[in-house]
Motif scaffolding. Structure first.
Motif, mmCIF file in Angstrom:
data_model
loop_
_atom_site.group_PDB
_atom_site.id
_atom_site.type_symbol
_atom_site.label_atom_id
_atom_site.label_comp_id
_atom_site.label_asym_id
_atom_site.label_seq_id
_atom_site.Cartn_x
_atom_site.Cartn_y
_atom_site.Cartn_z
ATOM 1 N N LEU A 113 0.849 -1.189 0.000
ATOM 2 C CA LEU A 113 0.000 0.000 0.000
ATOM 3 C C LEU A 113 0.886 1.240 0.000
ATOM 4 O O LEU A 113 2.036 1.192 0.450
ATOM 5 C CB LEU A 113 -0.899 0.020 1.246
ATOM 6 N N ARG A 114 0.345 2.354 -0.472
ATOM 7 C CA ARG A 114 1.118 3.596 -0.416
ATOM 8 C C ARG A 114 1.378 3.934 1.056
ATOM 9 O O ARG A 114 0.538 3.669 1.926
ATOM 10 C CB ARG A 114 0.390 4.724 -1.123
ATOM 11 N N PRO A 115 2.525 4.541 1.358
ATOM 12 C CA PRO A 115 2.917 4.749 2.760
ATOM 13 C C PRO A 115 1.917 5.558 3.578
ATOM 14 O O PRO A 115 1.815 5.356 4.791
ATOM 15 C CB PRO A 115 4.250 5.482 2.651
ATOM 16 N N ASP A 116 1.182 6.477 2.934
ATOM 17 C CA ASP A 116 0.265 7.339 3.677
ATOM 18 C C ASP A 116 -1.176 6.823 3.653
ATOM 19 O O ASP A 116 -2.104 7.576 3.946
ATOM 20 C CB ASP A 116 0.316 8.763 3.123
ATOM 21 N N TYR A 117 -1.369 5.547 3.337
ATOM 22 C CA TYR A 117 -2.738 5.020 3.187
ATOM 23 C C TYR A 117 -3.588 5.282 4.434
ATOM 24 O O TYR A 117 -4.780 5.597 4.327
ATOM 25 C CB TYR A 117 -2.705 3.518 2.885
ATOM 26 N N PHE A 118 -3.008 5.140 5.604
ATOM 27 C CA PHE A 118 -3.779 5.268 6.844
ATOM 28 C C PHE A 118 -3.760 6.676 7.422
ATOM 29 O O PHE A 118 -4.257 6.889 8.529
ATOM 30 C CB PHE A 118 -3.273 4.270 7.888
ATOM 31 N N GLU A 119 -3.207 7.637 6.700
ATOM 32 C CA GLU A 119 -3.265 9.011 7.163
ATOM 33 C C GLU A 119 -4.583 9.647 6.743
ATOM 34 O O GLU A 119 -5.309 9.104 5.913
ATOM 35 C CB GLU A 119 -2.062 9.786 6.623
ATOM 36 N N GLY A 120 -4.918 10.781 7.317
ATOM 37 C CA GLY A 120 -6.193 11.422 7.003
ATOM 38 C C GLY A 120 -7.318 10.866 7.855
ATOM 39 O O GLY A 120 -7.140 10.574 9.052
ATOM 40 N N ASP A 121 -8.494 10.663 7.253
ATOM 41 C CA ASP A 121 -9.684 10.266 8.013
ATOM 42 C C ASP A 121 -9.523 8.928 8.724
ATOM 43 O O ASP A 121 -10.106 8.712 9.790
ATOM 44 C CB ASP A 121 -10.900 10.196 7.089
ATOM 45 N N LEU A 122 -8.750 8.002 8.146
ATOM 46 C CA LEU A 122 -8.637 6.675 8.750
ATOM 47 C C LEU A 122 -7.935 6.705 10.103
ATOM 48 O O LEU A 122 -8.049 5.764 10.890
ATOM 49 C CB LEU A 122 -7.908 5.718 7.802
ATOM 50 N N THR A 123 -7.205 7.770 10.386
ATOM 51 C CA THR A 123 -6.615 7.953 11.714
ATOM 52 C C THR A 123 -6.969 9.342 12.254
ATOM 53 O O THR A 123 -6.247 9.894 13.080
ATOM 54 C CB THR A 123 -5.086 7.792 11.668
ATOM 55 N N GLY A 124 -8.099 9.879 11.794
ATOM 56 C CA GLY A 124 -8.453 11.257 12.089
ATOM 57 C C GLY A 124 -9.266 11.471 13.340
ATOM 58 O O GLY A 124 -9.600 12.618 13.670
ATOM 59 N N GLY A 125 -9.631 10.416 14.046
ATOM 60 C CA GLY A 125 -10.374 10.582 15.291
ATOM 61 C C GLY A 125 -9.464 11.012 16.426
ATOM 62 O O GLY A 125 -8.234 11.039 16.297
ATOM 63 N N ASP A 126 -10.073 11.367 17.561
ATOM 64 C CA ASP A 126 -9.268 11.641 18.748
ATOM 65 C C ASP A 126 -8.457 10.399 19.104
ATOM 66 O O ASP A 126 -8.897 9.261 18.891
ATOM 67 C CB ASP A 126 -10.159 11.991 19.942
ATOM 68 N N VAL A 127 -7.266 10.606 19.623
ATOM 69 C CA VAL A 127 -6.530 9.512 20.249
ATOM 70 C C VAL A 127 -7.149 9.304 21.633
ATOM 71 O O VAL A 127 -7.337 10.262 22.383
ATOM 72 C CB VAL A 127 -5.035 9.839 20.372
ATOM 73 N N ILE A 128 -7.500 8.067 21.932
ATOM 74 C CA ILE A 128 -8.117 7.761 23.223
ATOM 75 C C ILE A 128 -7.112 7.030 24.095
ATOM 76 O O ILE A 128 -6.471 6.064 23.656
ATOM 77 C CB ILE A 128 -9.379 6.889 23.048
ATOM 78 N N ILE A 129 -6.973 7.498 25.313
ATOM 79 C CA ILE A 129 -6.142 6.809 26.304
ATOM 80 C C ILE A 129 -7.051 6.207 27.372
ATOM 81 O O ILE A 129 -7.898 6.898 27.944
ATOM 82 C CB ILE A 129 -5.133 7.772 26.954
ATOM 83 N N ASN A 130 -6.907 4.918 27.597
ATOM 84 C CA ASN A 130 -7.552 4.243 28.716
ATOM 85 C C ASN A 130 -6.487 3.909 29.752
ATOM 86 O O ASN A 130 -5.574 3.118 29.468
ATOM 87 C CB ASN A 130 -8.236 2.951 28.275
ATOM 88 N N VAL A 131 -6.583 4.535 30.911
ATOM 89 C CA VAL A 131 -5.727 4.145 32.026
ATOM 90 C C VAL A 131 -6.527 3.135 32.842
ATOM 91 O O VAL A 131 -7.480 3.481 33.537
ATOM 92 C CB VAL A 131 -5.332 5.358 32.884
ATOM 93 N N ASN A 132 -6.166 1.860 32.699
ATOM 94 C CA ASN A 132 -6.895 0.771 33.332
ATOM 95 C C ASN A 132 -6.264 0.421 34.673
ATOM 96 O O ASN A 132 -5.045 0.218 34.758
ATOM 97 C CB ASN A 132 -6.872 -0.475 32.439
ATOM 98 N N HIS A 133 -7.092 0.341 35.694
ATOM 99 C CA HIS A 133 -6.599 0.009 37.030
ATOM 100 C C HIS A 133 -7.374 -1.196 37.538
ATOM 101 O O HIS A 133 -8.613 -1.185 37.595
ATOM 102 C CB HIS A 133 -6.789 1.196 37.980
ATOM 103 N N TYR A 134 -6.627 -2.243 37.888
ATOM 104 C CA TYR A 134 -7.218 -3.484 38.383
ATOM 105 C C TYR A 134 -6.807 -3.647 39.844
ATOM 106 O O TYR A 134 -5.678 -4.066 40.126
ATOM 107 C CB TYR A 134 -6.737 -4.675 37.561
ATOM 108 N N PRO A 135 -7.685 -3.312 40.795
ATOM 109 C CA PRO A 135 -7.337 -3.463 42.212
ATOM 110 C C PRO A 135 -7.151 -4.942 42.549
ATOM 111 O O PRO A 135 -7.605 -5.825 41.818
ATOM 112 C CB PRO A 135 -8.561 -2.890 42.944
ATOM 113 N N PRO A 136 -6.477 -5.240 43.668
ATOM 114 C CA PRO A 136 -6.398 -6.633 44.092
ATOM 115 C C PRO A 136 -7.797 -7.235 44.220
ATOM 116 O O PRO A 136 -8.712 -6.602 44.749
ATOM 117 C CB PRO A 136 -5.701 -6.544 45.456
#
Length: 273
Positions: A113-136
């Motif tokens: 695939l062309r190198p920039d195939y996934f640039e633009g709308d395909l990666t255009g959403g917010d970056v989401i961070i999930n900080v997951n915490h699993y207590p004992p």
């Protein structure tokens, strides 16, 4: 193809792990204002996970943060405690997204695939961070931290922390993923599988609980824009290689995903041609 180094420093990783653990050590009164069960809120703290089709609950707390690219003013909607949280997250998320984008470019090169195939709308959403915490967990045999699932996005970079708990499905067995310092676990998501017409598979994984110690991990999700259309790349279909998935907007995909659940077989049944 020119490769640009977008590495994340070991210091940024350690700071992200430290501030994540510090957040979950805050008094409940400091965290309560950010708590919400509204799944439409982009930034919130919540407990457990409930799938609409089953209603199961799991042993997890999660701080979810939506990050613009660049972060800009979106950091003003994040918690202001601990004091350095906003600064640390910003210094972590931007280079981490850069690593994800570089990996996508390298995958494109390997698949033709062309190198920039996934640039633009395909990666255009917010970056989401999930900080997951699993207590004992008093009885780890009775519940999971997270159930078996495949990620909904394109690619995930997981900073899994020092405590083992991640397992991946391999040939019908669950395999432990041992923690590695200053390194990411990279998961392919459903959108990458659809876009590559099944050439790259989304990985099913789960999180185990631990009776003795808490575990905190940081997952960074690179997502398409809500209205972007995702389907098999034209370069990867043709004579003898028919499209295996129907094209859908990411918004439509998420509506179905939330209804059928995140197990691989359920999602494949919903979107396979």
């Amino acid at each position: 193809m020119q490769v640009v180094n977008h590495g994340v420093s070991a210091e940024a990783m350690r700071d992200m792990e430290a501030v994540s653990e510090e957040f979950f050590r805050l008094p409940a009164a400091d965290k309560a204002p950010f708590y919400s069960e509204d799944t439409g809120k982009p930034n919130r703290l919540f407990s457990s996970t409930t799938y609409e089709i089953g209603g199961e609950s799991y042993w997890r707390d999660c701080l979810r943060l939506a990050c613009g690219s660049p972060v800009g003013d979106t950091k003003n909607d994040w918690p202001d405690k601990p004091q350095k949280l906003r600064e640390v997250v910003e210094k972590f998320v931007e280079p981490t997204r850069g690593v994800g984008m570089e990996l996508l470019r390298l995958l494109c090169e390997g698949m033709g695939l062309r190198p920039d195939y996934f640039e633009g709308d395909l990666t255009g959403g917010d970056v989401i961070i999930n900080v997951n915490h699993y207590p004992p967990c008093p009885d780890p045999g009775l519940t999971l931290g997270l159930p078996p699932h495949c990620d909904r996005n394109l690619i995930t970079l997981l900073l899994q922390g020092a405590v083992q708990g991640l397992q991946v499905s391999y040939k019908g067995n669950w395999i432990n993923v041992e923690p590695v310092s200053n390194a990411f676990v990279v998961n392919f998501g459903h959108q990458l599988e659809i876009a590559t017409n099944g050439l790259l598979k989304s990985i099913e994984h789960r999180a185990m609980t631990n009776a003795a110690v808490a575990r905190t991990s940081v997952a960074t999700f690179i997502l398409p824009a809500a209205d972007s259309l995702i389907g098999p790349a034209e370069e990867l279909v043709g004579e003898g290689n028919a499209p295996r998935y129907r094209s859908v907007t990411f918004d439509e995909f998420m509506r179905v995903y939330k209804t059928v659940g995140a197990r691989r077989e359920n999602v494949e049944k919903a979107f396979r041609l």
